[in-house]
Design a protein around this motif. Structure first.
Motif, PDB file in Angstrom:
ATOM      1  N   GLU A 174      -5.079  31.677   7.179  1.00 24.12           N
ATOM      2  CA  GLU A 174      -5.582  31.093   5.514  1.00 24.12           C
ATOM      3  C   GLU A 174      -5.657  29.785   5.110  1.00 24.12           C
ATOM      4  N   SER A 234     -10.372  30.769   6.532  1.00 25.64           N
ATOM      5  CA  SER A 234     -10.155  30.854   4.867  1.00 25.64           C
ATOM      6  C   SER A 234     -10.578  30.126   4.196  1.00 25.64           C
ATOM      7  N   LYS A 275     -15.376  32.785   8.031  1.00 24.06           N
ATOM      8  CA  LYS A 275     -14.597  34.382   7.473  1.00 24.06           C
ATOM      9  C   LYS A 275     -14.021  34.380   8.532  1.00 24.06           C
ATOM     10  N   VAL A 276     -12.573  34.908   7.676  1.00 27.69           N
ATOM     11  CA  VAL A 276     -11.553  34.981   9.327  1.00 27.69           C
ATOM     12  C   VAL A 276     -11.513  36.610   9.198  1.00 27.69           C
ATOM     13  N   ASP A 284      -7.072  37.062   0.515  1.00 30.84           N
ATOM     14  CA  ASP A 284      -8.350  36.629  -0.133  1.00 30.84           C
ATOM     15  C   ASP A 284      -9.073  36.795   1.012  1.00 30.84           C
ATOM     16  N   GLN A 292      -9.635  37.830   4.502  1.00 32.58           N
ATOM     17  CA  GLN A 292      -9.647  38.135   5.187  1.00 32.58           C
ATOM     18  C   GLN A 292      -9.716  39.641   5.522  1.00 32.58           C
TER      19      GLN A 292
END
Length: 257
Positions: A25, A28, A33-34, A47, A49
């Motif tokens: 989190e 992000s 860009k997770v 969100d 990911q």
């Protein structure tokens, strides 16, 4: 934090709960860009990911995860090896079977080795990258009644991380370790409850026994977000000259300077 992380690609293993979720989190929010891996999907919207289901105790999983990341993004800038857990029962050497030792080794050590091996060639080609391996204070301060095999696997992770930092530093890649102490995560709360049941005491008594055993001057568990804050700093350009270090985030528990 500045915008130095915006647009970078990060992998967070074990990123759907606890410390991993907090790290994902935080990254992000910094514009990263997770990519998150875990055995089960997250319980809520993440969100943007990108989730890859994976059991990293299985040798083939690392290559599968790496392949999917590189096919989707074409690069990898940050690896957070967070997946890990104390899988074995308490009670010391006599209750630990070969399987207990093997399971802790696979999850807490070999999963990291395989992920790094699968993705490091891309970082080396890029001439840039950051790896953070999440260890534990118990690797330096083992509690034989509770964490013997887990501590041993994480201690190996610490040595491996230092060796890897020395190897790949000249190639533009930094490797550091973050070693949390007692953190308020679902796994820790389950551990406390299980310890209470096995010891025939209440959860409050079990928590006090653990805190007394570890010895935390700040007198409380850490919040996952407090670990995520340090990790976010270490992967940023503000930490560009920091590599090969093991950071304790344990409320002062480690009794050495």
């Amino acid at each position: 934090m500045d915008n130095s992380l915006k647009g970078q690609v990060a992998l967070v293993t074990g990123g759907t709960k606890g410390i991993g979720k907090a790290i994902a989190e935080r990254l992000s929010k910094a514009g990263v860009k997770v990519v998150v891996t875990a055995r089960t999907a997250p319980d809520e919207n993440t969100d943007g990911q990108y989730f890859i289901p994976a059991d990293l105790t299985q040798p083939e999983s690392a290559a599968t995860v790496a392949k999917e990341i590189l096919e989707k993004y074409g690069r990898i800038d940050i690896i957070i090896n967070n997946a890990g857990a104390n899988l074995s029962p308490g009670g010391g050497f006599s209750v630990l079977s070969d399987e207990h030792w093997y399971n802790d080794w696979q999850l807490n050590f070999m999963s990291v080795v395989r992920i790094n091996k699968a993705l490091l060639p891309t970082m080396i080609e890029q001439k840039k990258g950051v790896i953070i391996n999440i260890s534990t204070g118990a690797a330096k301060q083992p509690i034989w009644e509770m964490t013997m095999s887990y501590s041993a696997a994480k201690a190996a992770l610490n040595i491996y991380s230092k060796a890897l930092a020395n190897e790949v530093g000249a190639k533009g890649i930094r490797v550091n370790v973050v070693s949390p102490g007692v953190v308020k995560t679902p796994l820790m709360l389950d551990f406390i409850d299980n310890f209470a049941k096995s010891s025939n005491i209440t959860s409050d008594e079990a928590f006090k026994a653990i805190m007394d055993k570890v010895g935390v001057p700040l007198g409380r568990m850490a919040e996952p977000e407090e670990i995520a804050s340090l990790v976010t700093f270490l992967v940023s350009q503000d930490a560009n000259y920091i590599t090969g270090i093991n950071y304790s985030v344990d409320g002062g528990a480690l009794p050495i300077v």
